[in-house]
Motif scaffolding. Structure first.
Motif, PDB file in Angstrom:
ATOM      1  N   ASP A 148       0.947  -1.266  -0.138  1.00 35.58           N
ATOM      2  CA  ASP A 148      -0.205   0.002   0.028  1.00 35.58           C
ATOM      3  C   ASP A 148       0.728   1.232  -0.048  1.00 35.58           C
ATOM      4  O   ASP A 148       1.268   1.997   1.008  1.00 35.58           O
ATOM      5  CB  ASP A 148      -0.940   0.051   1.323  1.00 35.58           C
ATOM      6  N   LYS A 194       1.968   8.001   0.654  1.00 29.62           N
ATOM      7  CA  LYS A 194       1.547   7.966   2.254  1.00 29.62           C
ATOM      8  C   LYS A 194       3.962   8.801   1.808  1.00 29.62           C
ATOM      9  O   LYS A 194       4.835   8.839   1.143  1.00 29.62           O
ATOM     10  CB  LYS A 194       2.107   6.743   2.763  1.00 29.62           C
ATOM     11  N   ASN A 196      -1.520  -1.390  -4.055  1.00 34.51           N
ATOM     12  CA  ASN A 196      -1.726  -0.037  -4.741  1.00 34.51           C
ATOM     13  C   ASN A 196      -0.340   0.299  -4.596  1.00 34.51           C
ATOM     14  O   ASN A 196       0.178   1.009  -4.458  1.00 34.51           O
ATOM     15  CB  ASN A 196      -3.170   0.333  -3.078  1.00 34.51           C
ATOM     16  N   ASP A 218      -6.381   6.420  -1.332  1.00 30.38           N
ATOM     17  CA  ASP A 218      -4.898   5.187   0.679  1.00 30.38           C
ATOM     18  C   ASP A 218      -5.502   5.323   0.657  1.00 30.38           C
ATOM     19  O   ASP A 218      -6.124   3.719   1.955  1.00 30.38           O
ATOM     20  CB  ASP A 218      -4.646   7.045   1.317  1.00 30.38           C
ATOM     21  N   ALA A 219      -7.471   5.594   1.100  1.00 29.12           N
ATOM     22  CA  ALA A 219      -8.589   4.263   1.878  1.00 29.12           C
ATOM     23  C   ALA A 219      -9.419   3.293   0.871  1.00 29.12           C
ATOM     24  O   ALA A 219     -10.202   3.038   0.030  1.00 29.12           O
ATOM     25  CB  ALA A 219      -9.347   5.301   2.141  1.00 29.12           C
ATOM     26  N   GLU A 220      -8.307   1.936   0.218  1.00 23.25           N
ATOM     27  CA  GLU A 220      -8.254   1.176  -1.055  1.00 23.25           C
ATOM     28  C   GLU A 220      -9.043   0.017   0.119  1.00 23.25           C
ATOM     29  O   GLU A 220      -9.361  -0.884  -0.750  1.00 23.25           O
ATOM     30  CB  GLU A 220      -6.743   1.114  -1.619  1.00 23.25           C
TER      31      GLU A 220
END
Ligand code: BES
Ligand code: MN
Ligand code: ZN
Length: 503
Positions: free
Chosen positions: A272, A279, A322, A349-351
């Motif tokens: 991620d 991030k 991601n 990022d809210a995957e």
């Protein structure tokens, strides 16, 4: 993995492990140490004075080695405060800490209090979990590393009973599949992709007998996912050179009838990066662990099959990486999830909730389910709320949650119930689609839970386990928990199936 033996006879190993606790005198308030050596009698008077001289405390995670009298080495593992009935989890951790401290040794006898078979089982688990080491990628540095403790003999008066043998067998299955879960978590995205994750389980299912063991595995490729409308999984995976997959492992008991029918769904983000909501570099490496939920549910399903439990499990792992590319999902993109709901992706990022939404809908096509459990490293807010060692349970069914909570406690996994407050739901409203993928920041763990709840049919008992903190240990090892992947949730998922089997 450490090989386990049982004995109630003379000690053949050169290393003996016993417990050490502390207590305070009611009379003068002075602290003293207590040796807990199970069914083996030791000359405690002399040992206690040596331990006192050494400054031993008997605290948990203290492991002290001294030259032995009848054995070459005597190892004291801390049990904390002295209690008439020692908690199984205290012994599980103490056994784990000792096993970890004995890496490099060939064999040791563990003699700890084992009044019940469940305690013997907990100690066996502790030894196997604590001796775990991840050395798969060491080449030059391998030689200077100690290998795991080779074998352990559990000393107990119960050794001869058939119950003890069964307990060791169950513990070995837990040890083996916890190690598999940890190995997968620790394996970096250079070596673990959605495709290789599927191949790993395909080969495991084959190895343990496939349909003869009640197991079937099926994998959907990116092309199939696109064609069938899995908009969540494909949107998250489309920025990566390693295409997404949906892995399904089904287990049906071979000879017995299934007493319960559960679906287990695990978040499988093999890395991620945050996608276009990239991030920060510091700490991003820990996001190789973002498939911990998928690893736990798949390994638990295999463990349940190996134990031949009379339950039916449908396990789903939506797998994606991601990443960022000219093809990555952009903030403001609108996607259509499996089942038809549209989602405005405000934050790539809210995957996790996107891949899980698809898989949860798919899992519910089985109309015979008694319950559905999802497991995910879903939110940083989970870690803020409960710390790094306690995971969260959210639910639409209090009884199911209470039942799971009680079971997880016995299994030695720390979960804590969290609410799904209705007033937070409106924050997920979107001006352009059915829902947005982010909402109110405060209570972010609960908002993520509310997002998932939208994909669950109201009358199906559902548990959402957010394991973001406890899945991956970035600190020092403790008890039976190593650095890196921990295997969190596996033991409770197996225990849930065990509890269904005896109901
Ligand atoms: N995988 C992360 C959550 C996570 C954070 C797991 C720390 C383990 C340790 C998840 O995909 C994520 O990035 N969540 C965001 C959601 C936010 C954008 C609403 C988060 O928690 O910041
Ligand atoms: Mn994320
Ligand atoms: Zn994630």
């Amino acid at each position: 993995m450490t090989t386990l033996y049982l004995s109630d006879g003379i000690i053949k190993d050169e290393i003996l492990v016993v417990g050490l606790s502390h207590k305070k005198s009611m009379r003068d308030g002075k602290a003293s140490l207590v040796i807990e050596s199970g069914d083996i009698a030791l000359d405690t008077k002399k040992l206690l004075s040596i331990l006192a001289d050494m400054g031993a405390t008997g605290n948990s995670d203290e492991v002290i080695k001294i030259p032995g009298i009848t054995t070459r080495l005597l190892v004291f593992t801390g049990l904390g405060e002295n209690k008439a009935a020692i908690d199984d989890e205290v012994l599980r951790r103490a056994a784990g800490a000792a096993a970890r401290a004995l890496s490099g040794s060939s064999s040791a006898t563990f003699s700890l209090p084992t009044k019940k078979i469940s305690t013997l089982e907990a100690i066996a688990e502790g030894v196997l979990l604590g001796s775990y080491i991840f050395n798969k990628f060491r080449v030059d540095s391998l030689a200077e590393r100690n290998p795991s403790l080779k074998s352990a003999t559990l000393h107990s008066k119960q050794a001869g009973s058939p119950g003890a043998k069964e307990a060791i067998k169950r513990a070995s299955v837990i040890g083996k599949y916890s190690a598999l879960t940890r190995d997968l978590i620790n394996t970096p995205p250079s070596h673990l992709t959605p495709d290789s994750f599927c191949k790993e389980f395909t080969s495991i299912v084959k190895k343990i007998g496939g349909t003869a063991a009640g197991l079937k595995i099926s994998i959907m490729t990116e092309t199939q996912l696109k064609a069938k409308g899995y908009g969540g999984i494909t949107a998250v995976g489309q920025g990566s050179a390693n295409p997404p997959r949906l892995l399904h492992i089904s287990y049906r008991p071979v000879k017995a009838a299934a007493k319960k029918n559960y679906a287990y769904v695990g978040k499988g983000i093999t890395f991620d990066s945050g996608g276009l909501a990239l991030k920060p570099a510091a700490g991003m490496e820990a996001m190789k662990s973002d498939m911990s939920g998928a690893a736990a549910v798949c390994a638990a399903t295999i463990a349940i099959a190996v134990m031949k439990l009379p339950v039916a499990i449908d396990c789903y792992a939506p797998l994606a990486e991601n990443m960022i590319s000219d093809n990555a999902t952009r903030p403001s993109d609108i996607i259509t999830m499996y089942g038809g709901k549209t989602i405005e992706v405000l934050n790539p990022d809210a995957e996790g909730r996107l891949v899980l939404g698809d898989a949860l809908v798919k899992a519910q096509e089985n109309k015979g389910l008694d319950g559905i459990v999802d497991v995910a490293t879903l939110t940083g807010a989970q870690v803020v709320a409960l710390g790094t060692r306690t995971a969260a349970i959210m639910t639409n069914n209090q009884d199911f949650s209470d039942h799971f909570f009680a079971i997880s406690k016995v299994a030695g996994e720390a979960f804590w119930p969290m609410p799904l407050p209705v007033e937070l739901r409106a924050s997920l409203d979107s001006p352009v689609a059915d829902m947005a993928n982010i909402g109110e920041r405060m209570g972010g763990m609960l908002v993520a839970g509310l997002f998932l709840k939208e994909f669950i049919s109201a009358d199906l008992p559902w548990l959402h386990l957010d394991i973001a903190g406890p899945a991956y240990n970035e600190g020092d090892a403790y008890g039976y928990t190593p650095v890196g992947g921990t295997g969190m949730a596996l033991r409770s998922l197996v225990a849930l199936a065990q509890s269904a089997a005896i109901s």
